[in-house]
Design a protein around this motif. Sequence first.
Motif, mmCIF file in Angstrom:
data_model
loop_
_atom_site.group_PDB
_atom_site.id
_atom_site.type_symbol
_atom_site.label_atom_id
_atom_site.label_comp_id
_atom_site.label_asym_id
_atom_site.label_seq_id
_atom_site.Cartn_x
_atom_site.Cartn_y
_atom_site.Cartn_z
ATOM 1 N N GLY A 64 11.274 38.877 20.386
ATOM 2 C CA GLY A 64 12.405 39.615 20.942
ATOM 3 C C GLY A 64 11.992 40.992 21.412
ATOM 4 N N HIS A 65 12.976 41.836 21.665
ATOM 5 C CA HIS A 65 12.673 43.165 22.202
ATOM 6 C C HIS A 65 13.655 44.193 21.665
ATOM 7 N N ASP A 66 13.248 45.431 21.768
ATOM 8 C CA ASP A 66 14.085 46.570 21.402
ATOM 9 C C ASP A 66 13.718 47.714 22.338
ATOM 10 N N GLU A 67 14.587 47.994 23.294
ATOM 11 C CA GLU A 67 14.282 48.972 24.341
ATOM 12 C C GLU A 67 14.145 50.396 23.807
ATOM 13 N N HIS A 68 14.530 50.631 22.556
ATOM 14 C CA HIS A 68 14.424 51.976 21.987
ATOM 15 C C HIS A 68 13.014 52.295 21.497
ATOM 16 N N TYR A 69 12.137 51.288 21.442
ATOM 17 C CA TYR A 69 10.790 51.500 20.905
ATOM 18 C C TYR A 69 9.752 50.905 21.855
ATOM 19 N N MET A 70 8.526 51.393 21.704
ATOM 20 C CA MET A 70 7.413 50.779 22.419
ATOM 21 C C MET A 70 7.129 49.417 21.806
ATOM 22 N N MET A 71 6.756 48.450 22.674
ATOM 23 C CA MET A 71 6.586 47.082 22.213
ATOM 24 C C MET A 71 5.162 46.606 22.443
ATOM 25 N N PHE A 122 -1.069 49.609 23.617
ATOM 26 C CA PHE A 122 -0.672 48.404 24.335
ATOM 27 C C PHE A 122 0.518 48.686 25.249
ATOM 28 N N ALA A 123 1.519 49.374 24.718
ATOM 29 C CA ALA A 123 2.735 49.635 25.488
ATOM 30 C C ALA A 123 2.468 50.524 26.690
ATOM 31 N N LEU A 124 1.601 51.537 26.517
ATOM 32 C CA LEU A 124 1.275 52.418 27.640
ATOM 33 C C LEU A 124 0.506 51.673 28.716
ATOM 34 N N HIS A 125 -0.229 50.657 28.345
ATOM 35 C CA HIS A 125 -0.952 49.864 29.343
ATOM 36 C C HIS A 125 -0.015 48.884 30.052
ATOM 37 N N PHE A 126 0.843 48.213 29.291
ATOM 38 C CA PHE A 126 1.727 47.199 29.858
ATOM 39 C C PHE A 126 2.996 47.778 30.480
ATOM 40 N N GLY A 127 3.357 49.000 30.115
ATOM 41 C CA GLY A 127 4.642 49.533 30.548
ATOM 42 C C GLY A 127 5.796 48.879 29.825
ATOM 43 N N SER A 128 5.552 48.441 28.582
ATOM 44 C CA SER A 128 6.585 47.727 27.818
ATOM 45 C C SER A 128 7.420 48.696 26.985
ATOM 46 N N PHE A 129 8.064 49.616 27.677
ATOM 47 C CA PHE A 129 8.998 50.550 27.058
ATOM 48 C C PHE A 129 9.851 51.136 28.181
ATOM 49 N N GLY A 130 11.039 51.583 27.847
ATOM 50 C CA GLY A 130 11.867 52.250 28.845
ATOM 51 C C GLY A 130 12.542 51.356 29.851
ATOM 52 N N GLY A 131 12.433 50.040 29.706
ATOM 53 C CA GLY A 131 13.140 49.131 30.597
ATOM 54 C C GLY A 131 12.552 49.058 32.006
ATOM 55 N N ASN A 132 13.399 48.653 32.956
ATOM 56 C CA ASN A 132 12.948 48.408 34.324
ATOM 57 C C ASN A 132 12.548 49.681 35.062
ATOM 58 N N VAL A 133 13.087 50.813 34.652
ATOM 59 C CA VAL A 133 12.716 52.075 35.313
ATOM 60 C C VAL A 133 11.214 52.317 35.144
#
Length: 483
Positions: free
Chosen positions: A298-305, A343-354
């Motif tokens: 799953g996901h949680d947009e409030h945190y880096m994933m 990982f999140a900074l590489h994938f962009g898996s935080f902050g949603g579509n923006v």
Amino acid sequence: MKIRTDIVQMYRDIHSWVGILAGVFLFVAFYAGGISVFEVPLQNWLTKPVALPAPVTVQQVPDLMQKAFAAYPEAQQEYTVVLSPTVSLPARLMWPVIPGQRHAGPVDMMAASLDAEGHLVTVKHKPSEVAHFIDELHENVGLPVFMPYSRWFMGIIALLYAVALVSGVIVFLPMLAKNLFALRLIKGAWKKWLDIHNLLGVFSLPFHVVIALSSVLFAYHGVIHNVQTMMFSAPAAIHDRHLHTKNMNHQPVVHTSTMSLAPAEILQALQKQAPGFVPDVLNYASTDKAKQTLYVIGHDEHYMMRGPAGGLAELAPVSGKILSTEYMPGLQSAPFSILTTFFALHFGSFGGNVVKFGYLILGFIGAFLFYSGNRLWLISRYRKEQKNGATEPGTGTKFLTCLTYGSVFGCISGISVLISTALLTPYFRSYLSVSLLYYAIFCICLGASFVVSDTARIRVLGICAAITTLAIPLIYVCQYFVF
């Protein structure tokens, strides 16, 4: 800032040679990587819908499971309950055709639902391989090789990339105040490409530093961990850590499958323990008839994933209690949170579509940065040859020119043809067919680059890339209005 001229020249040479060696590979990595930020939406877009009744409700899943497992007993070994069905995951209950597969990309799945009379309806389904191939292309920096060789080579390219960043900053520092916003578009090809390259490089530098460091970490994280363990850990600590990792990753707590909670009850228990976590799928696996494990993705947009699509948690199927939170956004330990940040900074898996759209733009800017760097090198090289009396580029310069333009425009054309073909035909599903088509287009463009004359090379390859790319929205619009 003043730096000795000989030092600046040394770093300029380092920057130039490292750039020309790694620039072509980095162009492919950034262009494909920018697109793969939207791997999941792209996969859904290119996957053809299946003829299947609408997904049942979560409350109806136990009835669906009972009928599906009666008809397909092997499905109990490994199955997935989809909480948010998509085109790629079209049914509430799915299981692999061949259980136990460990594959990074899409696999053949059976999708199950119930018709209006409550009868079981199943269909074989496999999402499009195109989005996954583009992501693999990004990871392999464009080479048709397999892990771990591609990972090691990618690490070498990432190290060269880091060297290019450091040397480029040192070269640009003495003229930072004067040339930061300079953009001389009408004062010769060399100055134009130099100003574009400097402008893009300076303002996207933080992004490139993050990508370079995280890429090296991905390539050599196993080696780094082993060295760190040998240097800084006592033997007993090594043993304990090994056992902890082994238990966490490979020997989860065992539970009796016949006592498992229904999916709706699992969701209720998870909601109480992690209110912000939004589950997308429940993955069940059984080592035998009496043992079952459950992982919730799953996901949680409030945190880096941790992953491009989110994080995961291990739950007890019999109680819904969370057993492991190492990869779960918001509930990770400090060491895992630090690793997840990379990982999140590489994938962009935080902050949603923006953030994802920002990474898409930065990926394309990065690709153009390496293209402009290669053009700068080629222009400078030819100018030096002309000063020595040459009337045409030397053999090495010609080869690198053809290689650069063929690879750059071949990558763009190849990816565009893949997407267009996937939109046109539903039979374009196997990874082999996707890779063969891409490399066929790539090799055609590369070969044309060596055959076409110098004056027509960029024009011919550029038109080819433009036509294949513009064909994507044209095909989509035609399909939308015609069908």
